[in-house]
Design an enzyme around this catalytic site. Sequence first.
Site, PDB file in Angstrom:
ATOM      1  N   ASP A 346       0.872  -1.168   0.000  1.00  0.00           N
ATOM      2  CA  ASP A 346       0.000   0.000   0.000  1.00  0.00           C
ATOM      3  C   ASP A 346       0.913   1.224   0.000  1.00  0.00           C
ATOM      4  O   ASP A 346       2.087   1.120   0.364  1.00  0.00           O
ATOM      5  CB  ASP A 346      -0.882  -0.036   1.255  1.00  0.00           C
ATOM      6  CG  ASP A 346      -1.655   1.249   1.453  1.00  0.00           C
ATOM      7  OD1 ASP A 346      -2.320   1.690   0.508  1.00  0.00           O
ATOM      8  OD2 ASP A 346      -1.574   1.820   2.560  1.00  0.00           O
ATOM      9  N   ASP A 539      -1.732  -0.865   5.923  1.00  0.00           N
ATOM     10  CA  ASP A 539      -1.992  -0.308   7.258  1.00  0.00           C
ATOM     11  C   ASP A 539      -3.428   0.124   7.479  1.00  0.00           C
ATOM     12  O   ASP A 539      -3.791   0.511   8.584  1.00  0.00           O
ATOM     13  CB  ASP A 539      -1.069   0.897   7.498  1.00  0.00           C
ATOM     14  CG  ASP A 539      -1.513   2.117   6.707  1.00  0.00           C
ATOM     15  OD1 ASP A 539      -1.891   1.958   5.530  1.00  0.00           O
ATOM     16  OD2 ASP A 539      -1.494   3.229   7.265  1.00  0.00           O
ATOM     17  N   ASP A 543      -7.150  -2.010   3.285  1.00  0.00           N
ATOM     18  CA  ASP A 543      -6.179  -3.060   2.949  1.00  0.00           C
ATOM     19  C   ASP A 543      -6.588  -4.427   3.504  1.00  0.00           C
ATOM     20  O   ASP A 543      -5.986  -5.439   3.139  1.00  0.00           O
ATOM     21  CB  ASP A 543      -4.793  -2.712   3.511  1.00  0.00           C
ATOM     22  CG  ASP A 543      -4.237  -1.428   2.938  1.00  0.00           C
ATOM     23  OD1 ASP A 543      -4.379  -1.229   1.719  1.00  0.00           O
ATOM     24  OD2 ASP A 543      -3.676  -0.626   3.701  1.00  0.00           O
TER      25      ASP A 543
END
Length: 644
Positions: A346, A539, A543
């Site tokens: 990410d 995080d 996600d």
Amino acid sequence: MDTIQKNPSQEKHSHDHDHTHNHNHGKMPIILYFSGLVLALIALVLNNDLELVQNSLFLMATITAGYHVVVLEGIGETIENTKAQKRFAPNSHLLMGLAAIGASLIGNFWEGTLLILIFSGAHFLEEYAEGRSKREITKLLEMNPTTARLMMPNGDTKIVDVSTLKVGDRLQVLNGDQIPIDGIIVSGTTSIDESSINGESIAKEKTKGDGVFGSTINGTGSFTMEVTKENKDTVFSKILQLVNQNQNNQTKAASIIQKFEPKYVTFVLVAIVLVVVLSPFLFNWTWSESLYKGLVLLVAASPCALAAATVSATLSATSNLAKKGVLSKGSSYLSQLAGIDAIAFDKTGTLTSGKPVVTNAYFSDAVNQEKMIDIVVALEKESNHPLADAILNKFKAKNKLNIQANNQLGKGLEGEYDGHTYRIGKPTSFEGVSDEYTRLNTEWATEGKTVVYVAEDNKVLGLIALMDVPNKQAKATIDYFKQQGIHTTLITGDSEMTGKAVAKQLGIDEVIANVMPEDKSRIIDEQKEKYGVTAMVGDGVNDAPALVNADVGIAMGDGTDVAVDVSDLVLMQNDLSKLVQSHKTSSKMSRIIWQNIIFSMAVVIFLVVANFLGLSNIAISVIIHEGSTLVVILNGLRMLVSKK
């Protein structure tokens, strides 16, 4: 004032998906094991004159300590695996049980008990190492909105359950409210924190006609929205569905020994039968000698050291990483990490710090730059926009000015000073901008930066560029994985331009931008199919589906509770260098496990050959077995040595 209430029943609701074959019988197996251990110790201290009592205690110890591991799991799993695979699929538990029985039948009760104590003890240690982590999604459920302000035909509002909303309903959303469901704004302007959906920390300005998502947080404005999706079809509901679906579909990768075990056990069982049946004809042994040799072979071939091959290494590796700030929810995930072929990241909060900083600033030579900075600081002090902190961290006023700022959504900050109107806003809110500023805006925007103009009486006099820049460990981390031949991918909900700018700085192989949470999960599937074993590092709530779907889900420790809950590894303090250490440690662990396996099998081969040459018996086999087990354990304990 009306408040959005949480559903108490949801707060208590959690899902426990353990994707291993879970033999959870409470504390009883441990109690039985230690009872057997105590019985064995009592038997050992008894006088040899009490041989009958001694052997009876050894037999009871063998049955008690091995009941759960050998009887329940050995026989039970063999039956279950055989049914599932539609072919005979025994495990080493069964082999160890037969070895103990064989040793007892020929009078070596202590040797049989020792085999079971070591094997069962190693088994329980391995279960402890695995951790059986629970993937809790309670916090994810708590983020799901449960009530909304429904606008009635007479103009009043009524608090209703989100599940009762229909497409076309109109809702009122006040400042600070959680948006209850997906829809479009029909009146009003605001800024919305959409980090739970797209992971981006900068709030999005919204006005009439713009789409909004359930579970996101409204800023300072109030607005009216129209429902466009039923509750079960919202983006956030899809996150919940994907997390559940991916957890149910997830299978734990079999360890090296688990893959090898059924074939080995089958081979040993067949070999023992052949030795007992054919030896009288091939070697002129008596049936008694043949049976004894078969039992010695059973003990010799029992994978005692093999059973301990992974335990000490995985426990030591887990402990080593914990001291370095990496929490592993199971040793199998460390084994997976060592063999990854691809890793996806990410962007915001993972590769970047999660907060924008000022990267560029330019003011016309025709203006007093010191005065302009004083004005910018004075205006931004009155702002609650996420970019304000970044600008205030960059610029310090020489002279403190008192300017009353007006924050106009869509236009930016505006204030009066010394007879002039000053404004800080996004480029699209200005007209008639000179080529000089347009060129810089285009150049900086191409680099993935957010640009704001600074104007006096609507004439642009300067511009400031801001960006969520890569954190200090990101480049070295990406370089490390590329050196290992591991494919790197950036998956972000941000624009393609910003994603590519970050990827170019870090040298990432592939960029996939403008993705929604359900896209991330699908992309992980594609990565697994294209490259093989795939890890995901993230995080945020958005996600979560991808973290669960990946072979190894890795969360940043300062990320959302949801991401931490559903991941397999957690990097404390958001330090990506810990990810590199984790991969190095897991690779070393894998090498040590292979060393242990090869050594264990070499000992077995030696004992088998010695048995056929008449150089061994059960006592010698047990002694060498336990010696090799000790060597294997000590080799695994090398993982406790922590290298900085």
